[in-house]
Enzyme design. Structure first.
Site, mmCIF file in Angstrom:
data_model
loop_
_atom_site.group_PDB
_atom_site.id
_atom_site.type_symbol
_atom_site.label_atom_id
_atom_site.label_comp_id
_atom_site.label_asym_id
_atom_site.label_seq_id
_atom_site.Cartn_x
_atom_site.Cartn_y
_atom_site.Cartn_z
ATOM 1 N N ASP A 295 -46.057 -15.492 -25.482
ATOM 2 C CA ASP A 295 -47.160 -16.252 -26.069
ATOM 3 C C ASP A 295 -47.236 -15.826 -27.534
ATOM 4 O O ASP A 295 -47.818 -14.803 -27.859
ATOM 5 C CB ASP A 295 -48.464 -15.939 -25.341
ATOM 6 C CG ASP A 295 -49.660 -16.654 -25.934
ATOM 7 O OD1 ASP A 295 -49.482 -17.741 -26.522
ATOM 8 O OD2 ASP A 295 -50.788 -16.125 -25.805
ATOM 9 N N GLU B 191 -44.246 -20.293 -25.337
ATOM 10 C CA GLU B 191 -45.280 -21.318 -25.453
ATOM 11 C C GLU B 191 -45.182 -22.007 -26.805
ATOM 12 O O GLU B 191 -44.984 -21.355 -27.829
ATOM 13 C CB GLU B 191 -46.671 -20.697 -25.307
ATOM 14 C CG GLU B 191 -47.781 -21.719 -25.349
ATOM 15 C CD GLU B 191 -49.148 -21.132 -25.053
ATOM 16 O OE1 GLU B 191 -50.135 -21.804 -25.398
ATOM 17 O OE2 GLU B 191 -49.239 -20.031 -24.486
ATOM 18 N N ASP C 100 -53.796 -12.325 -23.747
ATOM 19 C CA ASP C 100 -52.478 -12.593 -24.334
ATOM 20 C C ASP C 100 -51.360 -12.326 -23.326
ATOM 21 O O ASP C 100 -50.406 -13.095 -23.233
ATOM 22 C CB ASP C 100 -52.259 -11.724 -25.590
ATOM 23 C CG ASP C 100 -53.189 -12.103 -26.720
ATOM 24 O OD1 ASP C 100 -53.318 -13.304 -27.003
ATOM 25 O OD2 ASP C 100 -53.783 -11.187 -27.322
#
Length: 166
Positions: A7, A67, A139
């Site tokens: 991420d 992502e 996260d």
């Protein structure tokens, strides 16, 4: 198969590793890469590069999933985030790994069942799907969600490919 989910962000890049055997996914490791806001932008990008490389060398994932970033209304912020994401795509590619990319909506839909899920809902489902992950930050849970999404989608795509061959 071992999957590394990432991420990306400039300040805290989440990462999470899962092992996938058939329909079963298990937690391996996860955490965040933190950069120092007082450092220059190139130094911060180097930190992300070096830490992702170390994670890959330590855990030896078979595939990586990243992502796609949310485009911010602030063009400068979007550019900086895009550069951090570029590092997250580049390092695994240089290591010869296949890299999948997924939108936040696709990840939320794969994990929670709706593309409008909150970060907390994703975190909850990650804990349900990977009970040994224990407490993970937002996260880290986002990164594990990326890895789980990749596992679900790649399994589906492989099944479709097998059917076309038959």
């Amino acid at each position: 198969m071992r999957i590394l989910g990432i991420d990306p962000a400039l300040g805290t890049t989440g990462w999470g590793l899962i092992d996938v055997h058939g329909h079963q996914s298990t937690f391996v490791a996860g955490g965040v890469i933190r950069t120092n806001a007082k450092h220059t932008h190139p130094e911060r990008l180097k930190t992300i590069h070096d830490d992702i490389l170390e994670i890959i060398e330590t855990y030896r994932p078979d595939e990586v999933a990243v992502e796609e970033v949310f485009v911010n209304s602030n063009a400068r912020t979007s550019l900086l985030l895009g550069q951090a994401r570029g590092i997250c795509l580049l390092v695994p590619s240089l290591c010869g790994l296949t890299v999948g990319e997924y939108t936040p909506t696709a990840i939320k839909k794969a994990i929670v069942g709706t593309g409008k899920a909150t970060k907390e809902q994703v975190q909850h489902m990650v804990k349900v799907l990977l009970p040994t992950s224990g407490f993970v930050t937002l996260d880290t849970s986002d990164a594990l969600g990326v890895a789980l999404c990749h596992a679900h989608i790649s399994r589906y795509e492989k099944n479709i490919a097998k059917q076309k061959i038959s």
